[in-house]
Design an enzyme around this catalytic site. Sequence first.
Site, short mmCIF file in Angstrom:
data_model
loop_
_atom_site.label_atom_id
_atom_site.label_comp_id
_atom_site.label_asym_id
_atom_site.label_seq_id
_atom_site.Cartn_x
_atom_site.Cartn_y
_atom_site.Cartn_z
N SER A 196 4.03 -1.33 6.89
CA SER A 196 2.95 -2.31 6.99
C SER A 196 3.22 -3.63 6.28
O SER A 196 4.09 -4.38 6.68
CB SER A 196 1.69 -1.63 6.46
OG SER A 196 0.56 -2.35 6.81
N ASN B 159 -8.77 -7.16 1.77
CA ASN B 159 -7.46 -7.57 2.31
C ASN B 159 -7.44 -7.66 3.84
O ASN B 159 -6.40 -7.96 4.43
CB ASN B 159 -6.36 -6.63 1.81
CG ASN B 159 -6.55 -5.18 2.26
OD1 ASN B 159 -7.21 -4.92 3.27
ND2 ASN B 159 -5.97 -4.24 1.52
N GLY C 213 -1.06 2.42 -4.35
CA GLY C 213 -0.59 3.63 -3.67
C GLY C 213 0.46 3.29 -2.62
O GLY C 213 0.88 4.16 -1.86
N ALA D 270 -3.51 1.72 -10.12
CA ALA D 270 -2.13 1.86 -9.63
C ALA D 270 -2.14 1.70 -8.12
O ALA D 270 -2.98 2.29 -7.44
CB ALA D 270 -1.59 3.23 -10.01
C1 G16 Z 1 -2.58 0.18 2.98
C2 G16 Z 1 -3.89 0.91 3.17
C3 G16 Z 1 -5.03 -0.01 2.77
C4 G16 Z 1 -4.83 -0.48 1.33
C5 G16 Z 1 -3.44 -1.11 1.17
C6 G16 Z 1 -3.09 -1.43 -0.26
O1 G16 Z 1 -2.58 -0.96 3.80
O2 G16 Z 1 -4.00 1.32 4.51
O3 G16 Z 1 -6.23 0.69 2.92
O4 G16 Z 1 -5.78 -1.42 0.99
O5 G16 Z 1 -2.44 -0.23 1.64
O6 G16 Z 1 -3.12 -0.25 -1.00
P1 G16 Z 1 -2.62 -0.18 -2.51
O7 G16 Z 1 -3.42 -1.20 -3.26
O8 G16 Z 1 -2.92 1.23 -2.93
O9 G16 Z 1 -1.16 -0.53 -2.52
P2 G16 Z 1 -1.35 -1.32 4.74
O10 G16 Z 1 -1.84 -2.46 5.55
O11 G16 Z 1 -0.22 -1.64 3.83
O12 G16 Z 1 -1.12 -0.05 5.52
#
Ligand code: G16
Length: 534
Positions: free
Chosen positions: A68, A375, A501, A499
Site C-alpha cells: 500500500s 488518512n 502496525g 506503535a
Molecule cells: C493501513 C490500514 C489503515 C491504517 C494504515 C496505517 O493502510 O489499512 O487502516 O490507517 O495502514 O496504519 P499504521 O498507523 O498502523 O501503520 P494502507 O493504506 O497502508 O493499507
Amino acid sequence: MTLNISERLDSVYSAHQKPQSLQFQYGTAGFRTKANTLDSVVFVVGILASLRSKYLDGQTIGVMITASHNPPEDNGVKLVDPQGEMLEQSWEQFATVLANVSTQHELVVELNRIISQLNIDLKVKSRVIVARDSRDSGPQLVQSTIDGLEVLDTEYQDFKMLTTPQLHYLVRAINTLDSPVSYGEPSESGYYKKLATAFKQLVSTPISITVDAANGIGGPKLIALANHLEGLLSVTVVNNEYINPNALNVNSGADFVKTNQKLPQGISPKPFDLYASFDGDADRVVFYYSDDDGVFHLLDGDKISTLLAAFISDIVKKSGIEAHIGVVQTAYANGSSTDFLKEKLQLPVVCTPTGVKHLHHEAAKFDVGVYFEANGHGTVLFADSFIETLKSTEPSTPDEQRALEQLIQLSNLINQTVGDAISDLLAVLVVLTIKQWDPSSWDASYTDLPNKLAKVIVPDRNIFKTTDAERRLTSPSGLQDKIDASVKKYTRGRSFVRASGTEDAVRVYAEAGTRTEADELSQEVVGLVKDSVR
Ligand code: G16
C-alpha cells in the site's frame, strides 16, 4: 491427513523456509515488511487461505500482495474474507503462528492443530483468488503464494495487477454470484460497469479532475473506469508511472500529502480547482486545493467523512424514511471534525483503534455507517435491510422519489467491502456536483485544528501499548502522565502515541489551537518518546 500435508510439503517447503532470525506479526493490514524477507510468509498465507476457504465451505478467499502506502522496497500480504471484508480477527493469530514456524515439522504440527481445533474438513474444495499491486517483488511473491495454495489442492485464479479494493470487490462478487444479494459481475470490467452505471444515474454534467496516482496501480485503473463513463468524467492522472516500481509513493500519494500537508510532485494547482491523491494500491484518497494566495488546503478523510455524512443525512430526511446513521473515526480524527459531526450534524460518533478492520465492524452496526480514517481510508456501509427499505418504499412526492433513488445509487457507487480510492473519488464528485460546491465551500463546513503527525524510530516499538482506542498509553510506564502534563499547557491540546502496525516506527499525533502550539506540542511529545527508550 497429517502424512498427506507432510508429503505435500516435502517437495516445496525447503524453497520457502523462514530465515531463523526473523519474526513476523499480522498487523494493522496483514503482514508488511521488506519484500525480500516475505517469501516464507506468503507461502504459509497461501496454505492458511486454503484452510479458511475449506472452513467456510469452499467460499472464495482473497489474497492481496501489497504494501500500500509503504516505500517501493516493502511488500505485504493481506487476506480477504468472503464478503470482501478483512480476515476475521480470530484468525490473525493463526497467520502469526504459521508465519513464525521455522521447520517443516513445526509447520505440519501447527497446521494440524488448526485443522483439529476448528474441525476443518480437508475434503472440501478450497478456492482462492490472488492479485498484487505494481511492486517489482509482486510476481515472485504471488508465485510463492500459489506454491502454498497448491499444497492443499486449492483452485485459484491470479488476477495479476489490481487495486486492493478491486480484489475485495471480486471476492464478494464471486461469493454472491447467482444469489439474491449479488454484488456485481465477478470481473474487473464488472467492477467498472457497476460504478459507472451508478455514477451516470447520479450526475449528468461532465466533471474534470486531476489525480495524483502515487505511481501506483490506481492510475491505469482510474483511466479504465473513466473510459466507461462516456465523457462524463475527464481525468488527468499525474504520477502515473506505475511501470516504474521504484517511483511508487515517492514524493507523491495520499500518505505523502496527508503527512506532509503539502502538494505532491507534479501538481501546479490552479486556484480553487479540486485535486486528489491516491495511495499505492488505491484504497485511500485525500483531496486538496489552493486558494488565491497559493495557500494549500487539505481535505482529508475527516472532511470526506463529514461531507458524505452530512449529504446522506440530508437525503435520508428528504426521502421520508427513518435511518440510524452513525460515523466511525479513530483517534487521528481532527477534534473539529468530531465536534462538527456531534454538534452540527447531531450524529453519533464512535472511536475505534486504527485499521479499517476495526472501523468497518463498528460501521456495520448502523443502517448507514460512515467510516473514514483521517488518512483517507474509508467507505460508507448501507445495511442490507436499509437497502431493502429503500427499494420497497413508495414515495409520496417527486422529491422523496429522487432522494430514494439517490440513496440506492450511492449504495451501488460506494464500495461496500472496504475503502476504495476510485469509488470514494466518484462519491465525493457526485456530492459536490449535486450541491454545486467548489472545494472551498466544502472546506468551509469546519476549520481543522492545526495538527502534526510525526514518526519516531525506536529499538522496539512493541513496548508501546495502548488502551481507550489507542488514545492512552499503558506502557512504557509513566510516559502517559508526562504526555498529559505537556498537553495541558496548550489550548485545545491533544496528543497520543501508538506503535504503527505497518511500519517499524512509533507514531505521534498532536493537535492544538494554533500552528505554533501544535508544532511545539508535537516536538515535546516526540522528545518524551525518545527519552522513554534511552
Ligand atoms: C493501513 C490500514 C489503515 C491504517 C494504515 C496505517 O493502510 O489499512 O487502516 O490507517 O495502514 O496504519 P499504521 O498507523 O498502523 O501503520 P494502507 O493504506 O497502508 O493499507
